[in-house]
Write an enzyme that holds these catalytic residues in place. Structure first.
Site, PDB file in Angstrom:
ATOM      1  N   SER A 140      -9.674   2.080  28.199  1.00 19.61           N
ATOM      2  CA  SER A 140      -8.734   1.107  28.761  1.00 19.61           C
ATOM      3  C   SER A 140      -9.277   0.676  30.112  1.00 19.61           C
ATOM      4  CB  SER A 140      -7.373   1.796  28.958  1.00 19.61           C
ATOM      5  OG  SER A 140      -6.531   1.026  29.780  1.00 19.61           O
ATOM      6  N   TYR A 153      -1.704   8.997  31.425  1.00 19.58           N
ATOM      7  CA  TYR A 153      -2.465   8.071  30.570  1.00 19.58           C
ATOM      8  C   TYR A 153      -3.815   7.751  31.231  1.00 19.58           C
ATOM      9  CZ  TYR A 153      -3.627   3.878  27.883  1.00 19.58           C
ATOM     10  OH  TYR A 153      -4.275   2.944  27.096  1.00 19.58           O
TER      11      TYR A 153
END
Ligand SMILES: NC(=O)c1ccc[n+]([C@@H]2O[C@H](COP(=O)([O-])OP(=O)(O)OC[C@H]3O[C@@H](n4cnc5c(N)ncnc54)[C@H](OP(=O)(O)O)[C@@H]3O)[C@@H](O)[C@H]2O)c1
Length: 279
Positions: A140, A153
């Protein structure tokens, strides 16, 4: 010689996994689209039936050793090889670091990080025997920079980045490649599936005022989300390259934030990000 290319994709019930399964199958791959819950395959079946795609479905929960082992055994029995592994399964967890319980931290890592290790370890003996293969890890933009209230995350994606860099060195003798895909906002169910840490749910949290402002600012940018096809296309292009790069950012946001984070002095970057997030 049989030129059939076999791809195993995790988390194919929706979003990037679903789109990548169809995209690769349309371009000649035999895809093993794996899902943790076999009841969530209606979208996959629709794609297979409407376009007559070469997609096989198998159950695979990245957090479950025997599920991973069974899926890989099934694929090898039927297809005989695995050329591509896409470690895509993942979810987001929101909350300030202080508010996320260790149990919640561990679950986040169990899926986003250890899940990728579990499936990678299961396919590597076959890839080494073939002396070829590509491992695609879906990281990401948050594998390259942090934002507040997404600590678990972000940490799981930073860890995936380190894992992938290491794999490139270790697997080079067998001609096995490892690459990172770094999407920004992508229009999938990801946001609706984000979990909120238990202790972050109360309005009494000392972090509430900061969280509300920054989350409003982040939500404002979601309408700019790129379609998941953009990620699938990037994966396909990287797989077609004889010497794929380590990192592939996807989307305008990822392509602008990552270089800014990399080249601006950290104090300047932090100042700009805090202003963006209203902190
Ligand atoms: N969308 C974005 O903006 C964005 C940006 C950057 C990176 N990413 C990354 O892209 C990947 C895919 O996310 P997405 O955007 O496609 O979101 P999504 O639509 O929510 O899809 C997530 C997929 O992961 C699966 N999954 C979750 N836990 C699993 C487990 N234990 N075992 C197997 N599968 C599991 C889900 O299965 P169920 O249907 O069973 O829940 C679903 O198929 C994630 O790694 C995410 O971190 C997304």
């Amino acid at each position: 010689m049989n030129n059939e290319r076999i791809a195993l994709i995790t988390g194919s019930s929706s979003g990037i996994g679903l789109e990548t399964s169809s995209y690769l199958a349309r371009r000649g791959y035999t895809v093993w689209a794996t899902v943790r819950n076999l009841e969530k395959t209606s979208e996959l079946h629709k794609a297979i039936e409407s376009e007559k795609l070469s997609i096989e479905i198998a159950q695979l929960d990245v957090c479950d050793n025997s599920s991973v082992k069974n899926a890989v055994t099934q694929i090898l029995q039927k297809s005989g090889r695995i050329d591509v592994l896409v470690n895509n399964a993942g979810y987001g967890l929101r909350g300030a670091i202080e508010e996320v319980s260790l149990d919640e931290w561990q679950k986040q890592f169990e899926t986003n990080f250890f899940g990728a290790i579990r499936v990678t370890q299961a396919v590597l003996p076959q890839m080494r025997q073939q002396r070829s293969g590509v491992i695609v890890n879906i990281s990401s933009v948050l594998g390259r920079m942090a934002i507040p209230f997404s600590g678990p995350y972000t940490a799981s994606k930073f860890a995936l980045e380190g894992l992938t860099e290491t794999l490139r060195y270790e697997l080079a003798p067998w001609n096995i490649k490892a690459i990172l895909i770094e999407p920004g906002f992508i229009a999938t169910k990801f946001q609706e599936n984000v979990q909120l840490a238990q202790d972050a749910q109360s309005d009494d949290s000392p972090y509430t005022p900061f969280k509300q402002v920054s989350s409003r600012r982040i939500q404002r940018n979601i309408y700019r989300a790129a379609p998941p096809e953009r990620v699938a296309e990037t994966i396909y292009r990287a797989l077609a390259h004889p010497h794929p790069k380590l990192r592939y950012p996807v989307g305008r946001d990822a392509r602008s934030f990552i270089p800014l984070r990399r080249f601006l002095p950290s104090r300047v970057f932090e100042y700009l990000l805090k202003r963006q997030l209203g902190l």
